[in-house]
Design an enzyme around this catalytic site. Structure first.
Site, PDB file in Angstrom:
ATOM      1  N   PRO A  19      21.732 -11.741  19.125  1.00 36.40           N
ATOM      2  CA  PRO A  19      22.350 -10.429  18.903  1.00 36.40           C
ATOM      3  C   PRO A  19      21.428  -9.264  19.288  1.00 36.40           C
ATOM      4  O   PRO A  19      20.215  -9.428  19.397  1.00 36.40           O
ATOM      5  CB  PRO A  19      22.606 -10.417  17.391  1.00 36.40           C
ATOM      6  CG  PRO A  19      21.530 -11.309  16.837  1.00 36.40           C
ATOM      7  CD  PRO A  19      21.318 -12.379  17.881  1.00 36.40           C
ATOM      8  N   CYS A  20      22.031  -8.099  19.479  1.00 38.44           N
ATOM      9  CA  CYS A  20      21.279  -6.862  19.672  1.00 38.44           C
ATOM     10  C   CYS A  20      20.720  -6.444  18.313  1.00 38.44           C
ATOM     11  O   CYS A  20      21.388  -6.652  17.308  1.00 38.44           O
ATOM     12  CB  CYS A  20      22.186  -5.747  20.208  1.00 38.44           C
ATOM     13  SG  CYS A  20      22.763  -6.033  21.895  1.00 38.44           S
ATOM     14  N   PRO A  21      19.566  -5.856  18.201  1.00 40.91           N
ATOM     15  CA  PRO A  21      18.630  -5.529  19.283  1.00 40.91           C
ATOM     16  C   PRO A  21      17.584  -6.621  19.522  1.00 40.91           C
ATOM     17  O   PRO A  21      16.639  -6.405  20.261  1.00 40.91           O
ATOM     18  CB  PRO A  21      17.970  -4.255  18.777  1.00 40.91           C
ATOM     19  CG  PRO A  21      17.873  -4.473  17.289  1.00 40.91           C
ATOM     20  CD  PRO A  21      19.135  -5.249  16.927  1.00 40.91           C
ATOM     21  N   ILE A  22      17.750  -7.784  18.895  1.00 37.11           N
ATOM     22  CA  ILE A  22      16.766  -8.856  19.043  1.00 37.11           C
ATOM     23  C   ILE A  22      16.604  -9.259  20.511  1.00 37.11           C
ATOM     24  O   ILE A  22      15.488  -9.512  20.972  1.00 37.11           O
ATOM     25  CB  ILE A  22      17.161 -10.093  18.188  1.00 37.11           C
ATOM     26  CG1 ILE A  22      17.303  -9.713  16.714  1.00 37.11           C
ATOM     27  CG2 ILE A  22      16.142 -11.216  18.365  1.00 37.11           C
ATOM     28  CD1 ILE A  22      16.067  -9.139  16.072  1.00 37.11           C
TER      29      ILE A  22
END
Length: 85
Positions: A19-22
């Site tokens: 997922p964002c922001p990972i």
């Protein structure tokens, strides 16, 4: 002169399902480990990842060279600049 060799990635990072922001953070960390001018291929999911990560990388000073729709995910080629400042 062989142009295609300029877009041969030095490393590849599969961030599908991340997922964002990972996914942006992992991409940036990997780019920081690469030599100046290195090219990284990143696999990203459709939707928010492909909409957000390329813009974020550009704002962070990296050069997005190519985005390819691979049917189900996107391949992003991003280059670490000669100097990151």
């Amino acid at each position: 002169m062989i142009i295609s060799s300029l877009l041969t990635p030095d490393a590849q990072l599969d961030l599908r399902g991340t997922p964002c922001p990972i996914n942006f953070v992992r991409t940036k960390l990997r780019l920081e480990q690469m030599p100046n001018g290195g090219l990284l291929e990143v696999w990203l999911d459709a939707g928010e990842p492909i909409e957000q990560v390329p813009d974020s990388l550009t704002m962070a000073g990296y050069q997005v060279e190519k985005i390819t729709d691979c049917s189900g995910y996107f391949s992003l080629l991003v280059r670490r600049p000669a100097t990151v400042g």
